[in-house]
Scaffold this motif. Sequence first.
Motif, short mmCIF file in Angstrom:
data_model
loop_
_atom_site.label_atom_id
_atom_site.label_comp_id
_atom_site.label_asym_id
_atom_site.label_seq_id
_atom_site.Cartn_x
_atom_site.Cartn_y
_atom_site.Cartn_z
N LYS A 156 0.85 -1.18 0.00
CA LYS A 156 0.00 0.00 0.00
C LYS A 156 0.90 1.24 0.00
CE LYS A 156 -3.94 -0.27 1.97
NZ LYS A 156 -5.07 -0.39 2.93
N ASP A 164 2.91 9.46 -4.69
CA ASP A 164 1.57 10.07 -4.63
C ASP A 164 1.44 11.17 -5.69
OD1 ASP A 164 -0.98 10.74 -3.80
OD2 ASP A 164 -0.28 12.06 -2.19
N VAL A 184 -3.25 -1.84 -9.92
CA VAL A 184 -3.57 -0.80 -8.94
C VAL A 184 -4.98 -1.07 -8.43
CG1 VAL A 184 -3.91 1.66 -8.53
CG2 VAL A 184 -2.10 0.91 -10.10
N GLN A 185 -5.15 -1.12 -7.11
CA GLN A 185 -6.48 -1.25 -6.52
C GLN A 185 -6.78 0.01 -5.73
OE1 GLN A 185 -7.15 -4.20 -3.39
NE2 GLN A 185 -9.08 -4.75 -4.33
N ARG A 186 -7.93 0.62 -6.06
CA ARG A 186 -8.31 1.89 -5.41
C ARG A 186 -9.81 1.90 -5.16
NH1 ARG A 186 -6.76 6.10 -9.32
NH2 ARG A 186 -4.67 5.58 -8.60
N ASP A 187 -10.19 2.03 -3.90
CA ASP A 187 -11.62 2.08 -3.52
C ASP A 187 -12.38 0.89 -4.09
OD1 ASP A 187 -11.17 4.54 -2.25
OD2 ASP A 187 -11.49 5.64 -4.11
N LEU A 199 -0.82 7.47 -9.68
CA LEU A 199 -0.81 6.77 -8.40
C LEU A 199 -1.20 7.72 -7.27
CD1 LEU A 199 2.57 4.84 -8.86
CD2 LEU A 199 0.26 3.92 -9.19
N HIS A 200 -1.80 7.17 -6.22
CA HIS A 200 -2.19 7.96 -5.06
C HIS A 200 -1.84 7.22 -3.78
CE1 HIS A 200 -4.36 10.87 -7.53
NE2 HIS A 200 -4.94 9.86 -8.15
N SER A 201 -1.64 7.96 -2.71
CA SER A 201 -1.41 7.32 -1.42
C SER A 201 -2.63 6.48 -1.07
CB SER A 201 -1.16 8.37 -0.34
OG SER A 201 -2.29 9.20 -0.17
N LYS A 202 -2.38 5.38 -0.36
CA LYS A 202 -3.38 4.39 0.04
C LYS A 202 -3.81 3.47 -1.10
CE LYS A 202 -5.24 6.81 4.04
NZ LYS A 202 -4.30 7.93 4.03
N ASP A 203 -3.32 3.67 -2.34
CA ASP A 203 -3.52 2.67 -3.39
C ASP A 203 -2.78 1.40 -2.99
OD1 ASP A 203 -4.92 4.45 -4.96
OD2 ASP A 203 -3.33 4.73 -6.44
N LYS A 204 -3.41 0.25 -3.27
CA LYS A 204 -2.69 -1.01 -3.15
C LYS A 204 -2.19 -1.37 -4.54
CE LYS A 204 -3.07 -5.84 -1.70
NZ LYS A 204 -3.98 -6.93 -1.23
#
Length: 455
Positions: A156, A164, A184-187, A199-204
């Motif tokens: 993560k 980020d 990339v897994q997001r929400d 990419l963003h912080s908290k992305d797996k």
Amino acid sequence: MNIIVVGCGKVGYTLVEQLNNEGHSVTLIDKNQAALEKAVAKLDVLGIYGNGSSYRVQEEAGVSNADLLIAVTNQDEVNLLSCLIAKQAGHCQTIARVRNPEYYEEINFIKEELKLAMAINPERSAAYDILRLLQIPSAMEVDTFARGRINLISFKIPDYSPLDGKKIMDVSGILGNNALFCVVQRDGEVIIPSGNTVLHSKDKVSVVMPLSEMPDFFDRIKLANRPIKSVMIAGGGSISFYLAKELIKANVQVKIFETDRARCEVLSEQLPEAVIINGNAVDESLLDEEGVRQTDAFVALTNMDEENIMLSLYVNSISDAKLITKINRLSFEEVINGMPLGSVVCPKNITAEKIIKHVRSMQNSADSSNVESLYRLMDNKVEALEFNVRKCDENKALIGRTLMELKLKKNLLICSINRDGRIITPSGKDTIEVGDTVVVVTSNLKLSRISDILE
């Protein structure tokens, strides 16, 4: 394919469910009538009541026309006898679940004598998965290809990471390494990324990179990656035994908590270098007394999912330890995914992955391209597969052509090519050649041959 599964426990049920989803004709044998009826009603498969090691019961299940029999009861002897009878009666391939460490030490002899296609030990497989996670502490998942030379690491992205807000095409310039972002897994949404994906912080994310570059990579993205020197294990079952045995070889300090005194005595004899504590790990004062706040890693491996979850949540609240949590029933995945449980390990799913890989390989002809490895990622929404490329008519459309020329399916990425031991991080100008092993990540499930990557 016609497949018979003997045993309707946790592993058997999961296996039947996944084989059924893959489109196979599955017959389930079990002598627990209530469990059998429940599985047949829910999974819509044929059920046969009886002992799977009985010739008569196997005949009723259609062993003479079966392609494969898989025996996964909780008794090794029943599994091995079931496979022996099936081999003689039906001439089909056979797979046996073998859990006893004494049997498994002689597994090569047993496989050869009984002509097993595969012998699998779910607890041992789970222990080795956990071991890989402890070897790369920053990772939430670690999957290996090309006999360990290619690693697919999931983690993560932390807050304030230089990743980020950056496009993937810009990452190599920032970090100066060969990392290839594959998923990339997001929400809850899964993306097979392109160079323009931000990419963003908290992305797996799942990344392929050389093992030697990982420490520097994790340092640069601000993700702690300190080596594991001490591990606490809650529960003294078979997984704990296999895991502790390997950790001790690596000079890691191991403490095991187990409530059953007789089991503690056995573990003390088998693992003299480990500290075996006859006590309940849910006792906060006992954990504190044994140094839980200072341990590098905590692995919850009791027989109760709820207990493992509570233990990991508690340790997370008081410590920065690497957490690994065993969960057998993933009924509430969305809730579990939102909890700080570290890496979640499910032995029955690990077993099913290995058997599904073998089944997909069986579907291919001898001169086709077999599935060498198979892993399911991101809550089973993505598969990572390793194909062995062979010379055959169905592969003519892709051999020798550059990747940019190939019409690949959407949501599919070629992550790595192993050519005569040389690992290639592919670009559009690279080609796939006969003899290569190719790692593919895709949300198009059920690929069984390398030619399936084409539209």
